[in-house]
Design a protein around this motif. Sequence first.
Motif, PDB file in Angstrom:
ATOM      1  N   ASN A 135     -27.063 -29.344  24.480  1.00 23.24           N
ATOM      2  CA  ASN A 135     -27.696 -29.704  25.751  1.00 23.24           C
ATOM      3  C   ASN A 135     -29.163 -29.305  25.866  1.00 23.24           C
ATOM      4  N   ILE A 136     -29.736 -28.941  24.773  1.00 24.77           N
ATOM      5  CA  ILE A 136     -31.177 -28.669  24.794  1.00 24.77           C
ATOM      6  C   ILE A 136     -31.892 -30.012  24.901  1.00 24.77           C
ATOM      7  N   PRO A 137     -32.892 -30.116  25.810  1.00 24.82           N
ATOM      8  CA  PRO A 137     -33.484 -31.432  26.080  1.00 24.82           C
ATOM      9  C   PRO A 137     -34.126 -32.083  24.857  1.00 24.82           C
ATOM     10  N   PHE A 138     -34.276 -33.400  24.957  1.00 23.73           N
ATOM     11  CA  PHE A 138     -34.745 -34.225  23.845  1.00 23.73           C
ATOM     12  C   PHE A 138     -36.180 -34.736  24.041  1.00 23.73           C
ATOM     13  N   GLU A 139     -36.778 -34.452  25.215  1.00 21.86           N
ATOM     14  CA  GLU A 139     -38.005 -35.177  25.583  1.00 21.86           C
ATOM     15  C   GLU A 139     -39.256 -34.759  24.834  1.00 21.86           C
ATOM     16  N   GLY A 140     -39.222 -33.619  24.171  1.00 24.06           N
ATOM     17  CA  GLY A 140     -40.432 -33.171  23.467  1.00 24.06           C
ATOM     18  C   GLY A 140     -40.061 -32.344  22.262  1.00 24.06           C
ATOM     19  N   PRO A 141     -41.064 -31.856  21.525  1.00 27.00           N
ATOM     20  CA  PRO A 141     -40.788 -31.104  20.295  1.00 27.00           C
ATOM     21  C   PRO A 141     -40.147 -29.743  20.553  1.00 27.00           C
ATOM     22  N   LEU A 142     -39.362 -29.292  19.569  1.00 25.78           N
ATOM     23  CA  LEU A 142     -38.754 -27.963  19.613  1.00 25.78           C
ATOM     24  C   LEU A 142     -39.609 -26.999  18.806  1.00 25.78           C
ATOM     25  N   LEU A 143     -39.849 -25.821  19.380  1.00 25.41           N
ATOM     26  CA  LEU A 143     -40.476 -24.728  18.643  1.00 25.41           C
ATOM     27  C   LEU A 143     -39.391 -23.666  18.574  1.00 25.41           C
ATOM     28  N   LEU A 144     -38.698 -23.634  17.448  1.00 28.04           N
ATOM     29  CA  LEU A 144     -37.442 -22.881  17.385  1.00 28.04           C
ATOM     30  C   LEU A 144     -37.572 -21.651  16.484  1.00 28.04           C
ATOM     31  N   VAL A 145     -36.975 -20.556  16.944  1.00 28.55           N
ATOM     32  CA  VAL A 145     -36.985 -19.304  16.183  1.00 28.55           C
ATOM     33  C   VAL A 145     -35.572 -18.742  16.126  1.00 28.55           C
ATOM     34  N   ALA A 146     -35.182 -18.266  14.943  1.00 33.29           N
ATOM     35  CA  ALA A 146     -33.905 -17.556  14.805  1.00 33.29           C
ATOM     36  C   ALA A 146     -34.152 -16.340  13.921  1.00 33.29           C
ATOM     37  N   ASN A 147     -34.170 -15.162  14.515  1.00 31.79           N
ATOM     38  CA  ASN A 147     -34.379 -13.934  13.752  1.00 31.79           C
ATOM     39  C   ASN A 147     -33.073 -13.157  13.668  1.00 31.79           C
ATOM     40  N   GLU A 148     -32.657 -12.856  12.475  1.00 30.65           N
ATOM     41  CA  GLU A 148     -31.382 -12.154  12.249  1.00 30.65           C
ATOM     42  C   GLU A 148     -30.240 -12.790  13.038  1.00 30.65           C
ATOM     43  N   PHE A 149     -30.193 -14.094  13.016  1.00 32.36           N
ATOM     44  CA  PHE A 149     -29.124 -14.855  13.658  1.00 32.36           C
ATOM     45  C   PHE A 149     -28.141 -15.379  12.600  1.00 32.36           C
ATOM     46  N   LEU A 150     -28.682 -16.014  11.564  1.00 33.40           N
ATOM     47  CA  LEU A 150     -27.799 -16.640  10.566  1.00 33.40           C
ATOM     48  C   LEU A 150     -26.944 -15.610   9.827  1.00 33.40           C
ATOM     49  N   ASP A 151     -27.472 -14.394   9.640  1.00 36.50           N
ATOM     50  CA  ASP A 151     -26.702 -13.390   8.887  1.00 36.50           C
ATOM     51  C   ASP A 151     -25.438 -12.960   9.622  1.00 36.50           C
ATOM     52  N   ALA A 152     -25.393 -13.229  10.930  1.00 32.52           N
ATOM     53  CA  ALA A 152     -24.216 -12.839  11.720  1.00 32.52           C
ATOM     54  C   ALA A 152     -23.158 -13.942  11.742  1.00 32.52           C
ATOM     55  N   LEU A 153     -23.492 -15.110  11.200  1.00 31.45           N
ATOM     56  CA  LEU A 153     -22.523 -16.211  11.219  1.00 31.45           C
ATOM     57  C   LEU A 153     -21.534 -16.056  10.055  1.00 31.45           C
ATOM     58  N   PRO A 154     -20.307 -16.544  10.250  1.00 30.08           N
ATOM     59  CA  PRO A 154     -19.263 -16.295   9.246  1.00 30.08           C
ATOM     60  C   PRO A 154     -19.550 -16.919   7.887  1.00 30.08           C
ATOM     61  N   VAL A 155     -19.179 -16.197   6.839  1.00 32.23           N
ATOM     62  CA  VAL A 155     -19.247 -16.746   5.481  1.00 32.23           C
ATOM     63  C   VAL A 155     -17.849 -16.927   4.927  1.00 32.23           C
ATOM     64  N   ARG A 156     -17.783 -17.861   4.021  1.00 32.90           N
ATOM     65  CA  ARG A 156     -16.564 -18.105   3.274  1.00 32.90           C
ATOM     66  C   ARG A 156     -16.830 -17.551   1.872  1.00 32.90           C
ATOM     67  N   GLN A 157     -15.820 -16.868   1.297  1.00 34.44           N
ATOM     68  CA  GLN A 157     -15.982 -16.397  -0.082  1.00 34.44           C
ATOM     69  C   GLN A 157     -15.017 -17.157  -0.972  1.00 34.44           C
ATOM     70  N   LEU A 158     -15.555 -17.714  -2.065  1.00 39.82           N
ATOM     71  CA  LEU A 158     -14.752 -18.490  -3.002  1.00 39.82           C
ATOM     72  C   LEU A 158     -14.744 -17.771  -4.340  1.00 39.82           C
ATOM     73  N   LEU A 159     -13.536 -17.540  -4.866  1.00 34.80           N
ATOM     74  CA  LEU A 159     -13.373 -16.737  -6.068  1.00 34.80           C
ATOM     75  C   LEU A 159     -12.804 -17.612  -7.178  1.00 34.80           C
ATOM     76  N   HIS A 160     -13.430 -17.512  -8.362  1.00 38.53           N
ATOM     77  CA  HIS A 160     -12.912 -18.281  -9.499  1.00 38.53           C
ATOM     78  C   HIS A 160     -11.784 -17.482 -10.158  1.00 38.53           C
ATOM     79  N   THR A 161     -10.553 -17.851  -9.891  1.00 39.41           N
ATOM     80  CA  THR A 161      -9.387 -17.157 -10.454  1.00 39.41           C
ATOM     81  C   THR A 161      -8.919 -17.932 -11.687  1.00 39.41           C
ATOM     82  N   GLY A 162      -7.932 -17.368 -12.397  1.00 42.26           N
ATOM     83  CA  GLY A 162      -7.350 -18.055 -13.550  1.00 42.26           C
ATOM     84  C   GLY A 162      -6.768 -19.416 -13.178  1.00 42.26           C
ATOM     85  N   GLU A 163      -6.447 -19.587 -11.884  1.00 44.64           N
ATOM     86  CA  GLU A 163      -5.850 -20.859 -11.447  1.00 44.64           C
ATOM     87  C   GLU A 163      -6.851 -21.794 -10.761  1.00 44.64           C
ATOM     88  N   GLY A 164      -8.133 -21.481 -10.890  1.00 47.18           N
ATOM     89  CA  GLY A 164      -9.140 -22.317 -10.220  1.00 47.18           C
ATOM     90  C   GLY A 164      -9.778 -21.549  -9.064  1.00 47.18           C
TER      91      GLY A 164
END
Length: 349
Positions: A135-164
Amino acid sequence: MTPGRSLAETFRRLIASTGPISLAHYMAEANARYYAKADPFGAGGDFITAPEISQMFGELIGLWLADLWIRAGRPEPAYYVELGPGRGTLARDALRAMKQAGLEPQVHFVETSEALMKQQLGVVPQAQFHSDLANIPFEGPLLLVANEFLDALPVRQLLHTGEGWREVMIALDSERFVGVPGPQPMDAALPEDRRNEPEGTLIETSPASAAIVHEVAARLVEQGGAALFIDYGHREPRSGSTFQAVRRHQKVDPFEAPGEADLTAHVDFATLAQVAQAQGCRWLGTAPQGEWLRALGIEARAAALGDSAPRHREALQSAVHRLTHADQMGELFKVMAVAAPDWPDGVGF
Ligand code: SAH
């Protein structure tokens, strides 16, 4: 969720009744609980972020955005958007610097913590709140900042096991949480060029971060503007776990008390740059924070502030050191900038 019950207890019951949960699920719930609670920042809290170290950080970000906006022809209206604004300190300092440069954008915050929204409103009373970008408006340009935001988002860990390739799931070993490989083949969730890495390799991906950058990039292409993502992370793809917990300025066991420590993972800037470019955005660069702040003139800014308040000189020098030195935040933290296709280059890349 039953009020008063610890998140660890909720997780134990969930795992006991339905089986292991993904690490991403564990991290997402734990951080939602953690940030909902209170103010984790500052010397008395769990960790200190760059805008809390010095006003210079937010000011230089504000000047960087204003410079770009001026060279883009001063389009109006413009929207200052911040993801996860913490205490609101960065926004306050950036908006003050922008105003001196002739830019007074509307202010939109993306935040999910009620406790932090209250604090942010105290510091930036004109802010409008959103739980996502929709819902952030569309009428003009965005000047966007995210400081130490992405590091708090969930990660998935994928492990190469003997079965894939398998996703790391959180199971119970009596009362303790432990990571175990899940039952489903996950090869399709892996970047294609990494599927042949040797057995034992662990790769982290963050679909949530990729989704955010994807959406920001699409918006920049549509309505103009630029975005700065600042975080600890790497510029080249890596393997191994970076999942960690911080409490009272110490690394702690992330499986000890979910919801009571900040859970983070390093940001994979290479992948995020590709995500933005695939949307048609310009990637302006990814620079170490120290280099970027020096290119923006942090040393001259500290000297000027020190001249007008000589008793703060030492504190200013120590802030510059913490923000820029390789042993401090200067190397591990990176600044990535992306912009709309017809927007100019930015300083420092
Ligand atoms: N940018 C601030 C705070 C960083 S901490 C600073 O540099 O000091 C992370 C911030 O992101 C907090 O404000 C937290 O409440 C918010 N946050 C975490 N996960 C979020 C999510 N999924 N959606 C929106 N905000 C989130």
